[in-house]
Motif scaffolding. Structure first.
Motif, PDB file in Angstrom:
ATOM      1  N   LEU A   1      44.084  45.788  45.987  1.00  0.00           N
ATOM      2  CA  LEU A   1      45.519  46.098  45.928  1.00  0.00           C
ATOM      3  C   LEU A   1      45.990  46.934  44.810  1.00  0.00           C
ATOM      4  N   ASN A   2      45.380  46.667  43.653  1.00  0.00           N
ATOM      5  CA  ASN A   2      45.763  47.218  42.260  1.00  0.00           C
ATOM      6  C   ASN A   2      45.048  48.872  42.629  1.00  0.00           C
ATOM      7  N   LYS A   3      43.933  49.146  43.218  1.00  0.00           N
ATOM      8  CA  LYS A   3      43.515  50.113  43.452  1.00  0.00           C
ATOM      9  C   LYS A   3      44.364  50.995  44.293  1.00  0.00           C
ATOM     10  N   ILE A   4      45.106  50.588  45.401  1.00  0.00           N
ATOM     11  CA  ILE A   4      46.195  51.542  46.214  1.00  0.00           C
ATOM     12  C   ILE A   4      47.775  51.455  45.591  1.00  0.00           C
ATOM     13  N   GLY A   5      47.595  51.058  44.521  1.00  0.00           N
ATOM     14  CA  GLY A   5      48.891  51.259  43.712  1.00  0.00           C
ATOM     15  C   GLY A   5      49.928  49.958  43.896  1.00  0.00           C
ATOM     16  N   ILE A   6      49.563  48.856  44.321  1.00  0.00           N
ATOM     17  CA  ILE A   6      50.410  47.976  44.386  1.00  0.00           C
ATOM     18  C   ILE A   6      49.950  46.714  43.048  1.00  0.00           C
ATOM     19  N   PRO A   7      51.282  46.829  42.321  1.00  0.00           N
ATOM     20  CA  PRO A   7      51.076  46.099  41.187  1.00  0.00           C
ATOM     21  C   PRO A   7      50.706  44.833  41.228  1.00  0.00           C
ATOM     22  N   THR A   8      49.612  44.255  40.528  1.00  0.00           N
ATOM     23  CA  THR A   8      49.498  42.620  40.392  1.00  0.00           C
ATOM     24  C   THR A   8      49.191  42.319  39.052  1.00  0.00           C
ATOM     25  N   HIS A   9      49.252  41.003  38.886  1.00  0.00           N
ATOM     26  CA  HIS A   9      48.786  40.092  37.599  1.00  0.00           C
ATOM     27  C   HIS A   9      47.521  40.207  37.358  1.00  0.00           C
ATOM     28  N   PHE A  10      46.694  40.566  38.051  1.00  0.00           N
ATOM     29  CA  PHE A  10      45.225  40.600  38.225  1.00  0.00           C
ATOM     30  C   PHE A  10      44.636  41.428  37.104  1.00  0.00           C
ATOM     31  N   ILE A  11      43.817  40.889  36.291  1.00  0.00           N
ATOM     32  CA  ILE A  11      43.135  41.856  35.369  1.00  0.00           C
ATOM     33  C   ILE A  11      41.569  41.726  35.361  1.00  0.00           C
ATOM     34  N   ARG A  12      40.868  40.651  35.323  1.00  0.00           N
ATOM     35  CA  ARG A  12      39.614  40.518  35.546  1.00  0.00           C
ATOM     36  C   ARG A  12      39.177  39.094  35.798  1.00  0.00           C
ATOM     37  N   ARG A  13      38.012  38.967  36.599  1.00  0.00           N
ATOM     38  CA  ARG A  13      37.573  37.647  36.717  1.00  0.00           C
ATOM     39  C   ARG A  13      36.703  37.153  35.609  1.00  0.00           C
ATOM     40  N   LEU A  14      36.772  35.983  35.029  1.00  0.00           N
ATOM     41  CA  LEU A  14      36.101  35.690  33.901  1.00  0.00           C
ATOM     42  C   LEU A  14      34.857  34.954  34.369  1.00  0.00           C
ATOM     43  N   ASN A  15      34.921  34.084  35.235  1.00  0.00           N
ATOM     44  CA  ASN A  15      33.676  33.313  35.548  1.00  0.00           C
ATOM     45  C   ASN A  15      33.911  32.459  36.889  1.00  0.00           C
ATOM     46  N   MET A  16      33.220  31.819  37.466  1.00  0.00           N
ATOM     47  CA  MET A  16      33.218  31.231  38.840  1.00  0.00           C
ATOM     48  C   MET A  16      34.517  30.853  39.132  1.00  0.00           C
ATOM     49  N   ARG A  17      35.318  30.225  38.206  1.00  0.00           N
ATOM     50  CA  ARG A  17      36.477  29.494  38.823  1.00  0.00           C
ATOM     51  C   ARG A  17      37.613  30.054  37.884  1.00  0.00           C
ATOM     52  N   GLU A  18      37.646  30.920  37.128  1.00  0.00           N
ATOM     53  CA  GLU A  18      38.807  31.584  36.254  1.00  0.00           C
ATOM     54  C   GLU A  18      38.785  33.152  36.461  1.00  0.00           C
ATOM     55  N   GLN A  19      40.129  33.619  36.208  1.00  0.00           N
ATOM     56  CA  GLN A  19      40.370  34.818  36.014  1.00  0.00           C
ATOM     57  C   GLN A  19      41.651  35.286  35.207  1.00  0.00           C
ATOM     58  N   LEU A  20      41.447  36.346  34.438  1.00  0.00           N
ATOM     59  CA  LEU A  20      42.365  36.730  33.412  1.00  0.00           C
ATOM     60  C   LEU A  20      43.461  37.389  34.215  1.00  0.00           C
ATOM     61  N   ILE A  21      44.847  36.899  33.779  1.00  0.00           N
ATOM     62  CA  ILE A  21      45.845  37.658  34.529  1.00  0.00           C
ATOM     63  C   ILE A  21      47.042  37.620  33.531  1.00  0.00           C
ATOM     64  N   ARG A  22      47.818  38.847  33.827  1.00  0.00           N
ATOM     65  CA  ARG A  22      49.067  38.988  33.200  1.00  0.00           C
ATOM     66  C   ARG A  22      50.096  37.993  33.476  1.00  0.00           C
ATOM     67  N   GLU A  23      50.611  37.412  32.184  1.00  0.00           N
ATOM     68  CA  GLU A  23      51.946  36.513  32.581  1.00  0.00           C
ATOM     69  C   GLU A  23      52.991  36.943  32.822  1.00  0.00           C
ATOM     70  N   VAL A  24      53.729  36.590  33.841  1.00  0.00           N
ATOM     71  CA  VAL A  24      54.977  37.071  34.379  1.00  0.00           C
ATOM     72  C   VAL A  24      56.142  35.979  34.551  1.00  0.00           C
ATOM     73  N   GLU A  25      57.083  36.237  34.361  1.00  0.00           N
ATOM     74  CA  GLU A  25      58.360  35.452  34.760  1.00  0.00           C
ATOM     75  C   GLU A  25      58.294  35.190  36.210  1.00  0.00           C
ATOM     76  N   MET A  26      58.098  33.930  36.748  1.00  0.00           N
ATOM     77  CA  MET A  26      58.020  33.776  38.018  1.00  0.00           C
ATOM     78  C   MET A  26      59.311  33.748  38.925  1.00  0.00           C
ATOM     79  N   ILE A  27      59.392  34.244  40.144  1.00  0.00           N
ATOM     80  CA  ILE A  27      60.302  34.248  40.812  1.00  0.00           C
ATOM     81  C   ILE A  27      60.235  33.098  41.771  1.00  0.00           C
ATOM     82  N   PRO A  28      61.132  32.192  41.806  1.00  0.00           N
ATOM     83  CA  PRO A  28      60.999  30.836  42.294  1.00  0.00           C
ATOM     84  C   PRO A  28      60.853  30.889  43.892  1.00  0.00           C
TER      85      PRO A  28
END
Ligand SMILES: Nc1ncnc2c1ncn2[C@@H]1O[C@H](COP(=O)(O)OP(=O)(O)O)[C@@H](O)[C@H]1O
Ligand SMILES: Nc1ncnc2c1ncn2[C@@H]1O[C@H](COP(=O)(O)OP(=O)(O)O)[C@@H](O)[C@H]1O
Ligand SMILES: [Mg+2]
Ligand SMILES: [Mg+2]
Lengths: 254, 254
Positions: free
Chosen positions: B61-88
């Motif tokens: 999705l990032n590659k086709i220009g849809i902005p996401t919070h995803f930065i990179r996977r860190l390990n089997m269970r974790e990924q680094l993401i950008r913190e956002v103000e969630m819309i509920p």
């Protein structure tokens, strides 16, 4: 009396064939139902009051240029209306949180909403009138986007008028439900207001005491429903002071 | 391992403070819940699979220009993401009738919808995520009309991409849920895709057999959830043929 053809019998009203093509007679029953017919009762006099109150409201809506199906009242329980192709939606306008909005969104009953909110419910006894959004309505073709725009504009005008009308007689308009239909005239089609507007379809609270003057008296077993509806009619000047309304007894028609 | 500050623990994931300001670590648990937590289970290996599948989807999705919070996977269970103000809100896009849409509107599961339908649910465990419309969202200020436009445009693009992606691997995208948030960059604010996209948040049916390859296997007690999620990952080329995924055992990372 029953030479007329009965077209439809609903929960609170019966529709008969009218005297001319394109017309119907709307008969107001005394039946009260709630919670998708799980609760049912017959409340002597309710139909007469709703016929009168709805006549009063629709007459004045017609006068301010909001098109309605109402032609004229025929007698204590019946009115002549224009037949329309009903849009299978209940359109609810809310000014103050109450009922299902309070429950679903956890907002205390009586909380003034940040602005008026329009909701749509798909009219289906079988499905218990599920809430739907504009997406469902247009995707399933219940109304097209242009019709929805007309419906919402009409709903907002009705809200403005009713808010003023009831405020003038010391009543706060909490919310109300309307139904609309398509009126075909030659090649033309217009969205007009149909069904009824009465204490069965509105939430009305006394401004001072916050007393409920609407169908919640039935839903919540508060009693005094006919007295409350009569009080609404009295304040609107539809029936005389101290004049009791009973479906069976004589009724003063002003 | 737990030097990090835990920010939030939800039903399926944990958020930890990230290595830099404005980042978080999203940890995928094996917990499965449904029907507003009335049903709960721990399904060994689910978190690992969702972490991988969500990584795959968000990266593309990032590659086709849809902005996401995803930065990179860190390990089997974790990924680094950008913190956002969630819309509920939970934003649901439906292509085929299933689940609550089928129940609420009486449309048989599997019926192709006349067009894709976007629905909104107010994210609240306490209120059991009630469906809401644009009227509620804007009136209560959960998102403003411009933000809602952005959210709907984003949801439609995600639907287009996912429909294609899954079709390519013999899977029909029935519906899915996304969550969005506000990313603040200097004076600028953008709506971006957050949370996860995985078989926990999509309905995925095998195109040939119509077999369910998603969380409905848990909701409906069909069993074989990890096998189904693994099959989705295999078809997407994320994990190797014949490679079993278990949260505890070794996992081949391609
Ligand atoms: N002008 C009209 N033309 C045709 N149908 C109408 C018109 N006005 C109201 N109706 C329909 O007539 C019925 C009125 O009876 P009611 O007891 O309220 O029925 P219901 O139980 O279906 O709500 C409603 O179904 C309503 O949609
Ligand atoms: N980028 C992000 N920034 C901040 N919060 C996020 C982000 N992405 C997802 N979240 C939130 O983190 C939580 C993820 O954990 P989850 O177990 O899914 O929680 P929940 O039970 O509330 O759905 C969700 O509440 C989600 O709204
Ligand atoms: Mg009715
Ligand atoms: Mg979640």
């Amino acid at each position: 009396m029953n030479r007329r053809r009965r077209i439809y019998e609903g929960k609170a009203k019966i529709l008969y064939e009218g005297p001319e093509p394109g017309t119907l007679i709307q008969f107001f029953k005394d039946d009260a139902t709630a919670f998708n017919k799980k609760k049912h009762d017959v409340i002597d006099g309710k139909g007469v009051l709703n016929n009168r109150i709805s006549e009063y409201v629709f007459t004045h809506l017609n006068k301010i240029g909001i098109p309605t199906h109402f032609i004229r009242r025929l007698n204590m329980r019946e009115q002549l209306i224009r037949e329309v192709e009903m849009i299978p939606l209940e359109i609810v306008v809310r000014n103050v949180a109450a009922g299902s909005l309070s429950t679903r969104l956890g907002i205390e009953e009586g909380t003034v909403l940040p602005r008026s909110i329009i909701e749509f419910y798909y009219k289906s006894d079988q499905l218990a009138d599920p809430m739907v959004s504009e997406e469902h309505i247009t995707a399933f073709g219940w109304a097209n986007p242009a019709e929805l725009d007309d419906i919402m504009a009409l709903a907002i005008r009705v809200n403005d008028f009713l808010s003023g009308l009831f405020l003038g007689v010391g009543i706060q308009l909490i919310d109300f439900k309307i139904e609309c239909g398509r009126l075909f005239e030659g090649d033309m089609m217009r969205i007009i207001l149909a069904d009824e507007i009465s204490p069965d379809s509105c939430r009305l609270w006394d401004i001072e005491t916050k007393e409920k003057m609407d169908k919640d008296r039935f839903r919540q077993d508060l009693g005094g429903l006919v007295e409350a509806y009569s009080e609404v009619a009295r304040r609107l000047g539809i029936i005389n002071e101290n004049e009791p309304i009973r479906g069976t007894g004589p009724v003063l028609v002003k």
